[in-house]
Write an enzyme that holds these catalytic residues in place. Structure first.
Site, PDB file in Angstrom:
ATOM      1  N   ARG A   1       0.915  -1.143   0.000  1.00 14.48           N
ATOM      2  CA  ARG A   1       0.000   0.000   0.000  1.00 14.48           C
ATOM      3  C   ARG A   1       0.948   1.184   0.000  1.00 14.48           C
ATOM      4  O   ARG A   1       1.671   1.410   0.959  1.00 14.48           O
ATOM      5  CB  ARG A   1      -0.903  -0.035   1.237  1.00 14.48           C
ATOM      6  CG  ARG A   1      -1.773   1.199   1.409  1.00 14.48           C
ATOM      7  CD  ARG A   1      -2.813   1.296   0.287  1.00 14.48           C
ATOM      8  NE  ARG A   1      -3.623   2.508   0.489  1.00 14.48           N
ATOM      9  CZ  ARG A   1      -3.304   3.693  -0.011  1.00 14.48           C
ATOM     10  NH1 ARG A   1      -2.204   3.841  -0.740  1.00 14.48           N
ATOM     11  NH2 ARG A   1      -4.073   4.733   0.206  1.00 14.48           N
TER      12      ARG A   1
ATOM     13  N   HIS B   1       2.001   7.125   1.594  1.00 14.15           N
ATOM     14  CA  HIS B   1       0.856   8.034   1.539  1.00 14.15           C
ATOM     15  C   HIS B   1       0.625   8.671   2.903  1.00 14.15           C
ATOM     16  O   HIS B   1       1.270   8.320   3.888  1.00 14.15           O
ATOM     17  CB  HIS B   1      -0.400   7.275   1.103  1.00 14.15           C
ATOM     18  CG  HIS B   1      -0.851   6.230   2.087  1.00 14.15           C
ATOM     19  ND1 HIS B   1      -0.251   5.001   2.205  1.00 14.15           N
ATOM     20  CD2 HIS B   1      -1.845   6.246   3.026  1.00 14.15           C
ATOM     21  CE1 HIS B   1      -0.852   4.295   3.152  1.00 14.15           C
ATOM     22  NE2 HIS B   1      -1.815   5.036   3.677  1.00 14.15           N
TER      23      HIS B   1
ATOM     24  N   HIS C   1      -2.811  11.018   5.247  1.00 14.85           N
ATOM     25  CA  HIS C   1      -4.231  11.379   5.290  1.00 14.85           C
ATOM     26  C   HIS C   1      -4.432  12.654   6.111  1.00 14.85           C
ATOM     27  O   HIS C   1      -3.630  12.969   6.996  1.00 14.85           O
ATOM     28  CB  HIS C   1      -5.077  10.287   5.951  1.00 14.85           C
ATOM     29  CG  HIS C   1      -4.781   8.901   5.494  1.00 14.85           C
ATOM     30  ND1 HIS C   1      -5.367   8.331   4.391  1.00 14.85           N
ATOM     31  CD2 HIS C   1      -3.962   7.944   6.013  1.00 14.85           C
ATOM     32  CE1 HIS C   1      -4.922   7.092   4.246  1.00 14.85           C
ATOM     33  NE2 HIS C   1      -4.073   6.839   5.219  1.00 14.85           N
TER      34      HIS C   1
ATOM     35  N   GLU D   1      -5.306   7.297  11.156  1.00 15.05           N
ATOM     36  CA  GLU D   1      -5.578   5.941  10.654  1.00 15.05           C
ATOM     37  C   GLU D   1      -5.344   4.929  11.767  1.00 15.05           C
ATOM     38  O   GLU D   1      -4.242   4.834  12.318  1.00 15.05           O
ATOM     39  CB  GLU D   1      -4.677   5.625   9.463  1.00 15.05           C
ATOM     40  CG  GLU D   1      -4.796   4.186   8.958  1.00 15.05           C
ATOM     41  CD  GLU D   1      -3.826   3.891   7.826  1.00 15.05           C
ATOM     42  OE1 GLU D   1      -3.913   4.582   6.791  1.00 15.05           O
ATOM     43  OE2 GLU D   1      -2.969   2.990   7.989  1.00 15.05           O
TER      44      GLU D   1
ATOM     45  N   HIS E   1       3.180   7.198   5.756  1.00 15.84           N
ATOM     46  CA  HIS E   1       3.449   5.808   6.116  1.00 15.84           C
ATOM     47  C   HIS E   1       3.229   4.896   4.911  1.00 15.84           C
ATOM     48  O   HIS E   1       2.756   5.337   3.857  1.00 15.84           O
ATOM     49  CB  HIS E   1       2.554   5.376   7.280  1.00 15.84           C
ATOM     50  CG  HIS E   1       1.090   5.601   7.051  1.00 15.84           C
ATOM     51  ND1 HIS E   1       0.498   6.845   7.221  1.00 15.84           N
ATOM     52  CD2 HIS E   1       0.101   4.770   6.646  1.00 15.84           C
ATOM     53  CE1 HIS E   1      -0.792   6.751   6.950  1.00 15.84           C
ATOM     54  NE2 HIS E   1      -1.057   5.512   6.586  1.00 15.84           N
TER      55      HIS E   1
ATOM     56  N   GLU F   1     -11.098   6.326   0.913  1.00 17.79           N
ATOM     57  CA  GLU F   1      -9.736   5.970   0.528  1.00 17.79           C
ATOM     58  C   GLU F   1      -9.313   6.679  -0.752  1.00 17.79           C
ATOM     59  O   GLU F   1      -8.131   6.902  -0.991  1.00 17.79           O
ATOM     60  CB  GLU F   1      -9.625   4.461   0.331  1.00 17.79           C
ATOM     61  CG  GLU F   1      -9.123   3.702   1.533  1.00 17.79           C
ATOM     62  CD  GLU F   1      -7.651   3.968   1.788  1.00 17.79           C
ATOM     63  OE1 GLU F   1      -6.801   3.488   1.008  1.00 17.79           O
ATOM     64  OE2 GLU F   1      -7.338   4.656   2.771  1.00 17.79           O
TER      65      GLU F   1
ATOM     66  N   HIS G   1     -26.549  -0.860  27.850  1.00 16.02           N
ATOM     67  CA  HIS G   1     -25.573   0.188  28.165  1.00 16.02           C
ATOM     68  C   HIS G   1     -25.656   1.286  27.124  1.00 16.02           C
ATOM     69  O   HIS G   1     -26.384   1.197  26.140  1.00 16.02           O
ATOM     70  CB  HIS G   1     -24.162  -0.400  28.200  1.00 16.02           C
ATOM     71  CG  HIS G   1     -23.640  -0.823  26.857  1.00 16.02           C
ATOM     72  ND1 HIS G   1     -24.070  -1.970  26.214  1.00 16.02           N
ATOM     73  CD2 HIS G   1     -22.747  -0.239  26.008  1.00 16.02           C
ATOM     74  CE1 HIS G   1     -23.465  -2.076  25.046  1.00 16.02           C
ATOM     75  NE2 HIS G   1     -22.661  -1.039  24.886  1.00 16.02           N
TER      76      HIS G   1
ATOM     77  N   HIS H   1     -22.882   4.829  25.589  1.00 16.81           N
ATOM     78  CA  HIS H   1     -21.562   5.443  25.644  1.00 16.81           C
ATOM     79  C   HIS H   1     -21.716   6.954  25.699  1.00 16.81           C
ATOM     80  O   HIS H   1     -22.211   7.570  24.753  1.00 16.81           O
ATOM     81  CB  HIS H   1     -20.730   5.020  24.435  1.00 16.81           C
ATOM     82  CG  HIS H   1     -20.557   3.540  24.344  1.00 16.81           C
ATOM     83  ND1 HIS H   1     -19.585   2.854  25.052  1.00 16.81           N
ATOM     84  CD2 HIS H   1     -21.261   2.604  23.659  1.00 16.81           C
ATOM     85  CE1 HIS H   1     -19.692   1.566  24.800  1.00 16.81           C
ATOM     86  NE2 HIS H   1     -20.694   1.384  23.954  1.00 16.81           N
TER      87      HIS H   1
END
Length: 381
Positions: A92, A95, A97, A101, A140, A162, A273, A275
């Site tokens: 990959r 690149h 972002h 990630e 990375h 992507e 539950h 969050h």
């Protein structure tokens, strides 16, 4: 002669169908709680589950990728999730972002490398169950070993795609050669084979031993590792299952993404539950289950979940997840937060004066008094 099936479908004599129910048996069979909802479901809630199998697959020479973003699951505002597979030795490409990630390896192994804003190095081998995290803007790459590698990528923005990644090859393809030459001191001959478009994924040789590829930067290595051996953690065990959590308290680099891996034995459930600090995205690793979600205002909906499905619950909505199969139901809970937090319904009620709860629920006080005051994330009775 008119023919009918069990759903009342019949021909009106001119070749058209009357009274047809829109039906895809394969989908109906795997989502029975959508076809025949529990009587407790009420009101209108948006869809909160999307299977990766219905996502578009982008195929490249070195592997493939598919994604679930808010374009496919509109309620998923906080997170986007990508399933990616690299062939043996494939890259990959280099690149970066705008978003951070986060990743977990589902199968196989490989090597990951990054360099931070101070020029500090990171290069490590990763295998099934390992996590990695690259902060926003940190360049990375990823390369698979001889068995290939499949992994999930999670980005802290629901609309991320992507296709919006900043690729090294795409960058240089859109810079004049004269500028590239001036920047690096390269000649036209040296730049003769520079790619004219992004490579994204491409085949390469399986990397050599790690020691042979290490580059020693004068500024050293990154101060906080971008890798975490998730499966090496001892899980918290309950009657009916277990939970592993990785957040910034034990994976310091991961400041925007938190995960819990939950394993539910047959008949067990993730307790009621919610969050308080973030929405929850799920990814189902194995098994079959269902999720019930309560949104207030007398609205509730139930969804079925199976391997490869992505689920999503907005912040503070009450919910549970139940194993309906005869094998373990294993899934990830993912959050755009630095720290994992959940509110247990049972623990809350156990720590309120018992008479208050008894009066509210029209129950005997002694039933309330025996509720556990400590959290039991997994329940089976």
């Amino acid at each position: 002669m008119r023919k009918s099936d069990e759903f009342g479908m019949h021909s009106n004599g001119n070749g058209s169908l009357v009274g047809t129910l829109p039906r895809n048996p394969a989908i109906d069979d795997t989502h029975p709680d959508l076809v025949t909802p529990p009587s407790t479901d009420d009101g209108l809630l948006p869809n909160m589950v999307f299977p990766f199998s219905l996502a578009h697959t982008r195929r490249e020479s070195g592997g493939w990728t598919r994604e679930v973003t808010d374009r496919l699951l509109p309620i998923a505002h906080d997170l986007a999730i990508i399933d990616m597979k690299l062939d043996p030795g494939a890259y990959r490409e280099l690149h970066w972002h705008i978003q951070s990630e986060w990743s977990i390896i589902l199968k196989g192994s490989g090597r990951i490398g990054a360099v931070d804003q101070e020029g500090r190095n990171f290069l490590e081998d990763v295998k099934e169950g390992d996590l990695w995290y690259f902060p926003a803007g940190i360049p990375h790459y990823i390369q698979a070993f001889e068995e290939g590698m499949e992994f999930l990528l999670v980005f802290d923005d629901g609309c991320y795609s992507e296709d919006a990644t900043f690729q090294l090859t795409d960058f240089l393809a859109h810079v004049p050669r004269s500028v590239i030459a001036k920047n690096f001191g390269w000649t036209e001959e040296q730049m003769r084979n520079l790619p004219e478009r992004e490579k994204y994924m491409f085949h390469g040789q399986v990397p050599p031993p790690l020691a042979e590829q290490r580059v020693f930067s004068p500024t050293g290595d990154v101060p906080r590792t971008f890798k975490h051996a998730f499966l090496a953690q001892t899980p918290e065990r309950f009657e009916g299952g277990s939970v592993r959590i990785a957040d910034s308290t034990n994976f310091a680099a991961a400041t925007t993404t938190t995960v819990a891996m939950v394993e539910l034995e047959p008949g067990a459930m993730r307790e009621l539950h919610w969050h308080p600090n973030g929405a929850e995205m799920q990814y189902v690793i194995s098994g079959q289950g269902r999720m019930g979600v309560f949104s207030g205002g007398s609205t509730a909906r139930t969804f079925n979940l199976q391997r490869g499905d992505v689920g999503y619950v907005p912040i503070s909505l009450g919910h549970y997840i139940e194993n309906l199969g005869d094998e373990p139901f294993v899934y990830l809970e993912l959050f755009r937060t630095a720290k994992f937090e959940d509110m247990s319904l049972a623990q809350w009620l156990a720590n309120v004066p018992p008479q208050v709860v008894a009066d509210t629920l029209n129950m005997q006080r002694q039933v309330i008094e025996v509720l556990p005051k400590v959290k039991n994330a997994v329940q089976r009775h």
